[in-house]
Enzyme design. Sequence first.
Site: not given
Length: 281
Positions: A15, A66, A152, A154, A156, A243
């Site tokens: 991290s 998370k 992929r 779908v 979801k 990112g």
Amino acid sequence: MTDHYAVIGNPVAHSLSPHIHVEFARQTGQDMDYVRLLAPLDAFRATVLQFRDAGGRGVNVTLPFKRAAWEFADRHTDTARDAEAANVLDFRDGSIVGHNTDGVGVVTDLERNLGFAIAGKRVLIMGAGGATYGVMSPILDAGPTLLIVANRTVNKAFSVVENFRNHRNTSGGKVSALPYPELAGTQFDLILNATSAGLTDEMPPLPPGIFAPGAAAYDMVYGKRTPFMTFAARQGATLVADGLGMLVEQAAESFRIWRGVRPETASVISALRLEIGKQRQ
Ligand code: ATR
């Protein structure tokens, strides 16, 4: 008195958050320290409580905790509630408040650092896992005219769209889910890669011709040029970003929540980019 903060994950050794927060603290003159905390997979809550009881003021939460952080918090912001995930816990007035700053991180990086305004744009988000849930609300708040989630698996993607169906999307833009092959023939102004494909040097099955003139490509993976970024550049995307800026901006927002001041981020992003470049040489 020095205030204590940490990033909790498993693994957590990689991290960059301590580096970023120590720099923010130096820059804003805040008396605080920030460490990495490895939590056993079955002991997230115990690790958080131990840190808090020893005087900790807040934590960042990274994979795979998370969702556990969201479940554990006593209260949430709207964004964390919508995402069902928290990457920031703020220990305040005897309770644990869950925030999610990942989406704000992407939007701030795109709009403020990279100069790409989302309002009125056609946006494609690839992926339907935790990363997608985390960014949906802030992207919708930024007012795209069209937001498609492709995955992929779908079903979801349909679940993501269902989850955000009643979102306060002020622009009235259209939000829907599609399998990758059905994207052919549509053009987007922004394509956001929220899949984990880049980590293994894979790429989601995007059809060619999908970038509109002047389009932006953003990969939430940082510190490497992913196959998606290479594809985007070849397909004519004008702006191609990883990112890293999102990582620093989500940290800046965490810092603001805890300390009440928003640090300057541009110099931190540049310094990290240099550092990562040197490590790869
Ligand atoms: P995170 O919480 O980081 O989003 P996740 O919940 O494991 O991680 O989700 C990973 C996402 O990346 C999923 O949407 C996954 O697609 P599937 O749901 O179809 O598995 C997507 N993904 C991973 N590798 C991919 C690849 N090579 N091509 C396309 N999508 C990929």
